[in-house]
Design an enzyme around this catalytic site. Structure first.
Site, PDB file in Angstrom:
ATOM      1  N   LYS A 130       0.830  -1.218   0.000  1.00  0.00           N
ATOM      2  CA  LYS A 130       0.000   0.000   0.000  1.00  0.00           C
ATOM      3  C   LYS A 130       0.865   1.270   0.000  1.00  0.00           C
ATOM      4  O   LYS A 130       0.661   2.154  -0.824  1.00  0.00           O
ATOM      5  CB  LYS A 130      -0.926   0.027   1.234  1.00  0.00           C
ATOM      6  CG  LYS A 130      -1.905  -1.127   1.299  1.00  0.00           C
ATOM      7  CD  LYS A 130      -2.814  -1.006   2.502  1.00  0.00           C
ATOM      8  CE  LYS A 130      -2.131  -1.072   3.851  1.00  0.00           C
ATOM      9  NZ  LYS A 130      -1.452  -2.357   4.139  1.00  0.00           N
ATOM     10  N   ARG A 182      -9.613   0.931   8.868  1.00  0.00           N
ATOM     11  CA  ARG A 182      -9.167  -0.429   9.140  1.00  0.00           C
ATOM     12  C   ARG A 182     -10.223  -1.237   9.880  1.00  0.00           C
ATOM     13  O   ARG A 182      -9.994  -2.412  10.194  1.00  0.00           O
ATOM     14  CB  ARG A 182      -7.901  -0.374   9.985  1.00  0.00           C
ATOM     15  CG  ARG A 182      -6.642  -0.801   9.224  1.00  0.00           C
ATOM     16  CD  ARG A 182      -5.501  -0.635  10.172  1.00  0.00           C
ATOM     17  NE  ARG A 182      -4.308  -1.314   9.820  1.00  0.00           N
ATOM     18  CZ  ARG A 182      -3.240  -0.712   9.294  1.00  0.00           C
ATOM     19  NH1 ARG A 182      -3.287   0.548   8.966  1.00  0.00           N
ATOM     20  NH2 ARG A 182      -2.155  -1.403   9.082  1.00  0.00           N
ATOM     21  N   ARG A 233      11.324  -5.384   4.844  1.00  0.00           N
ATOM     22  CA  ARG A 233      11.078  -3.939   4.621  1.00  0.00           C
ATOM     23  C   ARG A 233      12.091  -3.094   5.402  1.00  0.00           C
ATOM     24  O   ARG A 233      12.415  -3.389   6.548  1.00  0.00           O
ATOM     25  CB  ARG A 233       9.659  -3.602   5.086  1.00  0.00           C
ATOM     26  CG  ARG A 233       9.391  -2.110   5.147  1.00  0.00           C
ATOM     27  CD  ARG A 233       7.928  -1.776   5.217  1.00  0.00           C
ATOM     28  NE  ARG A 233       7.165  -2.557   6.159  1.00  0.00           N
ATOM     29  CZ  ARG A 233       5.835  -2.627   6.150  1.00  0.00           C
ATOM     30  NH1 ARG A 233       5.140  -1.958   5.254  1.00  0.00           N
ATOM     31  NH2 ARG A 233       5.196  -3.364   7.037  1.00  0.00           N
ATOM     32  N   ARG A 241      11.217  -1.607  10.911  1.00  0.00           N
ATOM     33  CA  ARG A 241      10.183  -1.205  11.850  1.00  0.00           C
ATOM     34  C   ARG A 241      10.107  -2.190  13.010  1.00  0.00           C
ATOM     35  O   ARG A 241      10.302  -3.379  12.827  1.00  0.00           O
ATOM     36  CB  ARG A 241       8.817  -1.179  11.125  1.00  0.00           C
ATOM     37  CG  ARG A 241       8.524   0.143  10.474  1.00  0.00           C
ATOM     38  CD  ARG A 241       7.330   0.100   9.569  1.00  0.00           C
ATOM     39  NE  ARG A 241       6.134  -0.542  10.104  1.00  0.00           N
ATOM     40  CZ  ARG A 241       4.969  -0.548   9.475  1.00  0.00           C
ATOM     41  NH1 ARG A 241       4.838   0.047   8.306  1.00  0.00           N
ATOM     42  NH2 ARG A 241       3.928  -1.160  10.001  1.00  0.00           N
ATOM     43  N   ARG A 271      -0.527  -9.249  12.979  1.00  0.00           N
ATOM     44  CA  ARG A 271      -1.167  -8.166  12.208  1.00  0.00           C
ATOM     45  C   ARG A 271      -2.030  -8.739  11.075  1.00  0.00           C
ATOM     46  O   ARG A 271      -3.080  -8.177  10.748  1.00  0.00           O
ATOM     47  CB  ARG A 271      -0.106  -7.201  11.666  1.00  0.00           C
ATOM     48  CG  ARG A 271       0.434  -6.273  12.769  1.00  0.00           C
ATOM     49  CD  ARG A 271       1.806  -5.716  12.444  1.00  0.00           C
ATOM     50  NE  ARG A 271       1.840  -4.926  11.242  1.00  0.00           N
ATOM     51  CZ  ARG A 271       2.938  -4.743  10.503  1.00  0.00           C
ATOM     52  NH1 ARG A 271       4.083  -5.299  10.849  1.00  0.00           N
ATOM     53  NH2 ARG A 271       2.881  -4.007   9.437  1.00  0.00           N
TER      54      ARG A 271
HETATM   55  P1  ADP Z   1       2.148  -1.868   3.210  1.00  0.00           P
HETATM   56  O1  ADP Z   1       2.132  -0.347   3.195  1.00  0.00           O
HETATM   57  O2  ADP Z   1       0.941  -2.445   2.543  1.00  0.00           O
HETATM   58  O3  ADP Z   1       2.362  -2.442   4.571  1.00  0.00           O
HETATM   59  P2  ADP Z   1       4.693  -1.575   1.768  1.00  0.00           P
HETATM   60  O4  ADP Z   1       4.348  -0.705   0.602  1.00  0.00           O
HETATM   61  O5  ADP Z   1       5.462  -0.943   2.868  1.00  0.00           O
HETATM   62  O6  ADP Z   1       3.377  -2.337   2.324  1.00  0.00           O
HETATM   63  O7  ADP Z   1       5.483  -2.838   1.186  1.00  0.00           O
HETATM   64  C1  ADP Z   1       5.984  -3.869   2.041  1.00  0.00           C
HETATM   65  C2  ADP Z   1       7.368  -4.288   1.562  1.00  0.00           C
HETATM   66  O8  ADP Z   1       7.236  -4.971   0.308  1.00  0.00           O
HETATM   67  C3  ADP Z   1       8.331  -3.137   1.307  1.00  0.00           C
HETATM   68  O9  ADP Z   1       9.612  -3.533   1.705  1.00  0.00           O
HETATM   69  C4  ADP Z   1       8.256  -2.887  -0.206  1.00  0.00           C
HETATM   70  O10 ADP Z   1       9.477  -2.380  -0.728  1.00  0.00           O
HETATM   71  C5  ADP Z   1       7.949  -4.292  -0.734  1.00  0.00           C
HETATM   72  N1  ADP Z   1       7.050  -4.292  -1.903  1.00  0.00           N
HETATM   73  C6  ADP Z   1       5.992  -3.480  -2.121  1.00  0.00           C
HETATM   74  N2  ADP Z   1       5.359  -3.796  -3.276  1.00  0.00           N
HETATM   75  C7  ADP Z   1       6.035  -4.859  -3.788  1.00  0.00           C
HETATM   76  C8  ADP Z   1       5.873  -5.667  -4.973  1.00  0.00           C
HETATM   77  N3  ADP Z   1       4.881  -5.443  -5.833  1.00  0.00           N
HETATM   78  N4  ADP Z   1       6.756  -6.669  -5.172  1.00  0.00           N
HETATM   79  C9  ADP Z   1       7.764  -6.901  -4.289  1.00  0.00           C
HETATM   80  N5  ADP Z   1       7.964  -6.187  -3.162  1.00  0.00           N
HETATM   81  C10 ADP Z   1       7.112  -5.177  -2.910  1.00  0.00           C
HETATM   82  P1  AMP Z   2       0.795   0.544   8.988  1.00  0.00           P
HETATM   83  O1  AMP Z   2       1.900   1.557   8.931  1.00  0.00           O
HETATM   84  O2  AMP Z   2      -0.382   0.935   8.144  1.00  0.00           O
HETATM   85  O3  AMP Z   2       1.273  -0.858   8.719  1.00  0.00           O
HETATM   86  O4  AMP Z   2       0.254   0.548  10.490  1.00  0.00           O
HETATM   87  C1  AMP Z   2       1.088   0.190  11.573  1.00  0.00           C
HETATM   88  C2  AMP Z   2       0.258   0.038  12.836  1.00  0.00           C
HETATM   89  O5  AMP Z   2      -0.343   1.308  13.176  1.00  0.00           O
HETATM   90  C3  AMP Z   2      -0.904  -0.932  12.782  1.00  0.00           C
HETATM   91  O6  AMP Z   2      -0.511  -2.270  13.022  1.00  0.00           O
HETATM   92  C4  AMP Z   2      -1.812  -0.385  13.882  1.00  0.00           C
HETATM   93  O7  AMP Z   2      -1.333  -0.730  15.168  1.00  0.00           O
HETATM   94  C5  AMP Z   2      -1.637   1.123  13.737  1.00  0.00           C
HETATM   95  N1  AMP Z   2      -2.626   1.706  12.800  1.00  0.00           N
HETATM   96  C6  AMP Z   2      -2.375   2.314  11.608  1.00  0.00           C
HETATM   97  N2  AMP Z   2      -3.510   2.709  11.016  1.00  0.00           N
HETATM   98  C7  AMP Z   2      -4.520   2.345  11.859  1.00  0.00           C
HETATM   99  C8  AMP Z   2      -5.938   2.441  11.816  1.00  0.00           C
HETATM  100  N3  AMP Z   2      -6.570   3.002  10.773  1.00  0.00           N
HETATM  101  N4  AMP Z   2      -6.634   1.933  12.864  1.00  0.00           N
HETATM  102  C9  AMP Z   2      -6.039   1.383  13.914  1.00  0.00           C
HETATM  103  N5  AMP Z   2      -4.712   1.218  14.008  1.00  0.00           N
HETATM  104  C10 AMP Z   2      -3.950   1.709  13.003  1.00  0.00           C
END
Ligand code: ADP
Ligand code: AMP
Length: 213
Positions: A13, A88, A127, A160, A171
């Site tokens: 995302k 969420r 990541r 992270r 999660r």
């Molecule tokens: P989210 O915001 O949904 O938690 P991220 O955008 O941070 O996910 O992506 C999670 C990890 O996967 C990151 O390290 C990113 O660089 C990698 N990633 C994202 N999209 C892809 C893809 N299409 N193919 C391979 N790796 C990806």
């Molecule tokens: P993210 O960066 O989107 O992966 O979110 C990291 C963490 O932040 C999640 O696992 C939750 O603990 C908290 N969080 C982020 N967005 C929300 C939301 N909309 N509602 C509740 N918790 C959230």
């Protein structure tokens, strides 16, 4: 354009959000980023949120809903916004609808990115985030040119706290129970755009842009 990005943790995302907001010139609103910024600053909100985030649990609805309400009424959101990681829960989705209705606005599209569980875990564990600018990398799938150093600002890349195998699994469980019902919620409103997140970062972006035309 008013968009929501939905999907399990590690689906991509944030990665797609960065490209989408650049193309459409709209603000990127990530509740996760806002909460992490609060933790870094040591605010009361950050202290409360950290307890939940470190365990892989959702932060209570009232806290995140008020963050988003404040943010989307800002001047820079007049031409639209991209919500990443919010809503969420169905309760958050309903609160967003109420707020938008009050502002006489509607969502245009909800982009639902999905990937199978094993891939999510591998993506999240690998990541790396830039300490300064927040850019996202992956040690295998999207590596920085120099290991541990951000390509954009030369900042240090960090993992992270919640990207451990155990917390990511928690999660994903929380996503299935609390967030997945939002797919039906938005499906009924005819807003869902399903995207296969197992493709490459570029291929997914192209698919999203095409569908938004
Ligand atoms: P989210 O915001 O949904 O938690 P991220 O955008 O941070 O996910 O992506 C999670 C990890 O996967 C990151 O390290 C990113 O660089 C990698 N990633 C994202 N999209 C892809 C893809 N299409 N193919 C391979 N790796 C990806
Ligand atoms: P993210 O960066 O989107 O992966 O979110 C990291 C963490 O932040 C999640 O696992 C939750 O603990 C908290 N969080 C982020 N967005 C929300 C939301 N909309 N509602 C509740 N918790 C959230």
């Amino acid at each position: 354009m008013r968009l929501v990005l939905l999907g399990p943790p590690g689906a991509g995302k944030g990665t797609q959000a960065s490209a989408i907001v650049k193309k459409y010139n709209i603000p990127h609103i990530s509740t996760g980023d806002i909460l992490r910024a609060n933790i870094k600053k040591g605010t009361e909100l950050g202290k409360k949120a950290k307890e939940y985030m470190d365990k892989g649990l959702l932060v209570p609805d009232d806290l995140v809903v008020s963050i988003v309400k404040d943010r989307i009424t800002g001047d820079d959101c007049k031409n639209g916004f991209l919500l990443d990681g919010f809503p969420r829960t169905v309760n958050q989705g309903e609160a967003l609808d109420r707020e938008l209705t009050q502002m006489s606005l509607k969502l245009d599209r909800v982009i639902n990115i999905d990937v199978e569980k094993e891939v999510l875990i591998e993506r999240a564990i690998g990541r790396r985030i830039c300490k300064n600018c927040g850019a996202t990398y992956h040690i295998k799938f999207n590596p920085s040119k120099e290991e541990g150093v951000c390509d954009i600002c030369k900042g240090e890349l960090l993992q992270r706290n919640d990207d451990t195998k155990e917390t990511v699994e928690k999660r994903i469980e929380v996503y299935i129970k609390q967030t997945k019902p939002l797919i039906d919620y938005y499906m009924e409103k005819g807003l869902i755009l399903n995207v296969d997140g197992s493709k490459s970062i570029d291929a997914i972006f192209k698919e999203i842009v095409k569908a938004l035309q």
